[in-house]
Design a protein around this motif. Structure first.
Motif, PDB file in Angstrom:
ATOM      1  N   SER A 104      86.818  21.986  -6.281  1.00 31.67           N
ATOM      2  CA  SER A 104      86.463  21.040  -5.222  1.00 31.67           C
ATOM      3  C   SER A 104      87.019  21.537  -3.901  1.00 31.67           C
ATOM      4  CB  SER A 104      87.045  19.657  -5.514  1.00 31.67           C
ATOM      5  OG  SER A 104      86.569  19.128  -6.725  1.00 31.67           O
ATOM      6  N   CYS A 105      86.353  21.150  -2.829  1.00 25.24           N
ATOM      7  CA  CYS A 105      86.814  21.486  -1.488  1.00 25.24           C
ATOM      8  C   CYS A 105      86.605  20.262  -0.605  1.00 25.24           C
ATOM      9  CB  CYS A 105      86.056  22.681  -0.937  1.00 25.24           C
ATOM     10  SG  CYS A 105      86.455  23.079   0.777  1.00 25.24           S
ATOM     11  N   ALA A 106      87.689  19.689  -0.129  1.00 29.18           N
ATOM     12  CA  ALA A 106      87.613  18.513   0.737  1.00 29.18           C
ATOM     13  C   ALA A 106      87.703  18.947   2.190  1.00 29.18           C
ATOM     14  CB  ALA A 106      88.742  17.557   0.404  1.00 29.18           C
ATOM     15  N   VAL A 107      86.778  18.454   3.008  1.00 27.20           N
ATOM     16  CA  VAL A 107      86.703  18.833   4.426  1.00 27.20           C
ATOM     17  C   VAL A 107      87.099  17.639   5.288  1.00 27.20           C
ATOM     18  CG1 VAL A 107      85.210  19.688   6.271  1.00 27.20           C
ATOM     19  CG2 VAL A 107      84.838  20.426   3.901  1.00 27.20           C
ATOM     20  N   SER A 108      87.940  17.895   6.273  1.00 31.44           N
ATOM     21  CA  SER A 108      88.318  16.845   7.210  1.00 31.44           C
ATOM     22  C   SER A 108      88.375  17.414   8.615  1.00 31.44           C
ATOM     23  CB  SER A 108      89.677  16.250   6.831  1.00 31.44           C
ATOM     24  OG  SER A 108      90.680  17.240   6.883  1.00 31.44           O
ATOM     25  N   GLY A 109      88.261  16.528   9.595  1.00 31.72           N
ATOM     26  CA  GLY A 109      88.377  16.947  10.981  1.00 31.72           C
ATOM     27  C   GLY A 109      87.135  17.583  11.555  1.00 31.72           C
ATOM     28  N   ARG A 110      86.018  17.452  10.860  1.00 35.68           N
ATOM     29  CA  ARG A 110      84.765  18.061  11.335  1.00 35.68           C
ATOM     30  C   ARG A 110      83.616  17.234  10.782  1.00 35.68           C
ATOM     31  NH1 ARG A 110      82.757  22.581  13.606  1.00 35.68           N
ATOM     32  NH2 ARG A 110      80.796  23.432  12.811  1.00 35.68           N
ATOM     33  N   THR A 111      82.534  17.206  11.541  1.00 40.87           N
ATOM     34  CA  THR A 111      81.412  16.379  11.107  1.00 40.87           C
ATOM     35  C   THR A 111      80.792  16.875   9.812  1.00 40.87           C
ATOM     36  OG1 THR A 111      79.864  17.657  12.443  1.00 40.87           O
ATOM     37  CG2 THR A 111      80.848  15.727  13.469  1.00 40.87           C
ATOM     38  N   PHE A 112      80.749  18.196   9.664  1.00 40.82           N
ATOM     39  CA  PHE A 112      80.314  18.782   8.387  1.00 40.82           C
ATOM     40  C   PHE A 112      78.815  18.693   8.182  1.00 40.82           C
ATOM     41  CE2 PHE A 112      81.269  20.468   4.345  1.00 40.82           C
ATOM     42  CZ  PHE A 112      80.792  19.679   3.296  1.00 40.82           C
ATOM     43  N   MET A 113      78.154  17.763   8.880  1.00 35.56           N
ATOM     44  CA  MET A 113      76.769  17.445   8.552  1.00 35.56           C
ATOM     45  C   MET A 113      75.800  18.569   8.873  1.00 35.56           C
ATOM     46  SD  MET A 113      76.742  14.574   7.090  1.00 35.56           S
ATOM     47  CE  MET A 113      75.009  14.124   7.166  1.00 35.56           C
ATOM     48  N   ARG A 114      76.113  19.432   9.827  1.00 34.59           N
ATOM     49  CA  ARG A 114      75.203  20.529  10.171  1.00 34.59           C
ATOM     50  C   ARG A 114      75.734  21.880   9.723  1.00 34.59           C
ATOM     51  NH1 ARG A 114      70.165  18.672  10.983  1.00 34.59           N
ATOM     52  NH2 ARG A 114      70.289  16.689  12.085  1.00 34.59           N
ATOM     53  N   ASP A 115      76.726  21.851   8.892  1.00 33.63           N
ATOM     54  CA  ASP A 115      77.324  23.094   8.410  1.00 33.63           C
ATOM     55  C   ASP A 115      76.704  23.553   7.105  1.00 33.63           C
ATOM     56  OD1 ASP A 115      80.782  22.380   9.342  1.00 33.63           O
ATOM     57  OD2 ASP A 115      79.086  23.104  10.501  1.00 33.63           O
ATOM     58  N   ALA A 116      76.602  24.850   6.972  1.00 39.41           N
ATOM     59  CA  ALA A 116      76.481  25.437   5.647  1.00 39.41           C
ATOM     60  C   ALA A 116      77.908  25.583   5.125  1.00 39.41           C
ATOM     61  CB  ALA A 116      75.806  26.801   5.716  1.00 39.41           C
ATOM     62  N   VAL A 117      78.054  25.450   3.822  1.00 43.57           N
ATOM     63  CA  VAL A 117      79.369  25.642   3.208  1.00 43.57           C
ATOM     64  C   VAL A 117      79.233  26.642   2.075  1.00 43.57           C
ATOM     65  CG1 VAL A 117      80.315  23.427   3.905  1.00 43.57           C
ATOM     66  CG2 VAL A 117      79.018  23.589   1.780  1.00 43.57           C
ATOM     67  N   ALA A 118      80.309  27.300   1.781  1.00 46.23           N
ATOM     68  CA  ALA A 118      80.229  28.393   0.817  1.00 46.23           C
ATOM     69  C   ALA A 118      81.533  28.560   0.062  1.00 46.23           C
ATOM     70  CB  ALA A 118      79.900  29.706   1.544  1.00 46.23           C
ATOM     71  N   TRP A 119      81.434  29.274  -1.027  1.00 48.27           N
ATOM     72  CA  TRP A 119      82.596  29.728  -1.780  1.00 48.27           C
ATOM     73  C   TRP A 119      82.617  31.258  -1.745  1.00 48.27           C
ATOM     74  CZ3 TRP A 119      86.331  26.582  -3.664  1.00 48.27           C
ATOM     75  CH2 TRP A 119      86.029  25.225  -3.785  1.00 48.27           C
ATOM     76  N   PHE A 120      83.800  31.783  -1.487  1.00 47.48           N
ATOM     77  CA  PHE A 120      84.069  33.205  -1.586  1.00 47.48           C
ATOM     78  C   PHE A 120      85.213  33.371  -2.574  1.00 47.48           C
ATOM     79  CE2 PHE A 120      81.835  35.298   2.012  1.00 47.48           C
ATOM     80  CZ  PHE A 120      81.298  34.173   2.613  1.00 47.48           C
ATOM     81  N   ARG A 121      85.416  34.602  -3.024  1.00 50.13           N
ATOM     82  CA  ARG A 121      86.553  34.862  -3.907  1.00 50.13           C
ATOM     83  C   ARG A 121      87.145  36.223  -3.619  1.00 50.13           C
ATOM     84  NH1 ARG A 121      83.370  35.365  -9.737  1.00 50.13           N
ATOM     85  NH2 ARG A 121      82.376  37.395  -9.350  1.00 50.13           N
ATOM     86  N   GLU A 122      88.418  36.332  -3.939  1.00 50.82           N
ATOM     87  CA  GLU A 122      89.130  37.597  -3.689  1.00 50.82           C
ATOM     88  C   GLU A 122      89.988  37.911  -4.890  1.00 50.82           C
ATOM     89  OE1 GLU A 122      90.728  37.828   0.262  1.00 50.82           O
ATOM     90  OE2 GLU A 122      92.362  39.123  -0.406  1.00 50.82           O
ATOM     91  N   ALA A 123      89.655  38.998  -5.560  1.00 44.12           N
ATOM     92  CA  ALA A 123      90.436  39.468  -6.699  1.00 44.12           C
ATOM     93  C   ALA A 123      91.498  40.445  -6.206  1.00 44.12           C
ATOM     94  CB  ALA A 123      89.519  40.135  -7.716  1.00 44.12           C
ATOM     95  N   PRO A 124      92.585  40.613  -6.949  1.00 45.30           N
ATOM     96  CA  PRO A 124      93.643  41.545  -6.520  1.00 45.30           C
ATOM     97  C   PRO A 124      93.096  42.944  -6.274  1.00 45.30           C
ATOM     98  CG  PRO A 124      94.394  40.223  -8.363  1.00 45.30           C
ATOM     99  CD  PRO A 124      92.936  39.920  -8.192  1.00 45.30           C
ATOM    100  N   GLY A 125      93.397  43.493  -5.117  1.00 48.02           N
ATOM    101  CA  GLY A 125      92.965  44.837  -4.786  1.00 48.02           C
ATOM    102  C   GLY A 125      91.513  44.970  -4.373  1.00 48.02           C
ATOM    103  N   LYS A 126      90.818  43.857  -4.230  1.00 51.72           N
ATOM    104  CA  LYS A 126      89.403  43.905  -3.857  1.00 51.72           C
ATOM    105  C   LYS A 126      89.151  43.106  -2.581  1.00 51.72           C
ATOM    106  CE  LYS A 126      87.485  44.581  -8.477  1.00 51.72           C
ATOM    107  NZ  LYS A 126      86.471  44.121  -9.455  1.00 51.72           N
TER     108      LYS A 126
END
Length: 126
Positions: A21-43
């Motif tokens: 889950s990702c909770a967003v605050s302090g921004r309208t959020f309504m016109r945003d695209a949202v995404a998930w990224f990931r970072e593995a060790p050494g990458k």
């Protein structure tokens, strides 16, 4: 002040499932695209999935297509989710959520997102 706070990461066995889950605050959020990224060790940090501002369009990295599902709630909660099924050891990483004004589609580059969370750790054990 814009804040994105991830949760839900933990240790899971191969083939298991998690929902981030990702909770967003302090921004309208309504016109945003949202995404998930990931970072593995050494990458490098890599794109996982994104969803358009109205939730009607989604885009996935090939490595997670068919296993992960991104979704969002725009109303009171302003929360987005990443349902992860059939987890593999290669999915082990620190997962970040991000938000940015939806200027084009798809949005898969880090530079397209202005706001980031601090990450939640997902570890898949074999």
């Amino acid at each position: 002040q814009v804040q994105l706070v991830e949760s839900g990461g933990e240790l899971v066995h191969v083939g298991g499932s998690l929902r981030l889950s990702c909770a967003v605050s302090g921004r309208t959020f309504m016109r945003d695209a949202v995404a998930w990224f990931r970072e593995a060790p050494g990458k490098e940090r890599e794109f996982v999935a994104s969803i358009g501002w109205n939730g009607g369009t989604t885009y996935y990295a090939d490595s997670v297509k068919g296993r992960f599902t991104i979704s969002r709630e725009n109303a009171i909660k302003k929360t987005m989710y990443l349902q992860m099924n059939s987890l593999e050891p290669e999915d082990t990483a620190l997962y970040y959520c991000a938000a940015g004004l939806m200027r084009q589609w798809p949005m898969v580059e880090r530079a397209q997102y202005n706001y980031w969370g601090r990450g939640t750790q997902v570890t898949v054990s074999s």
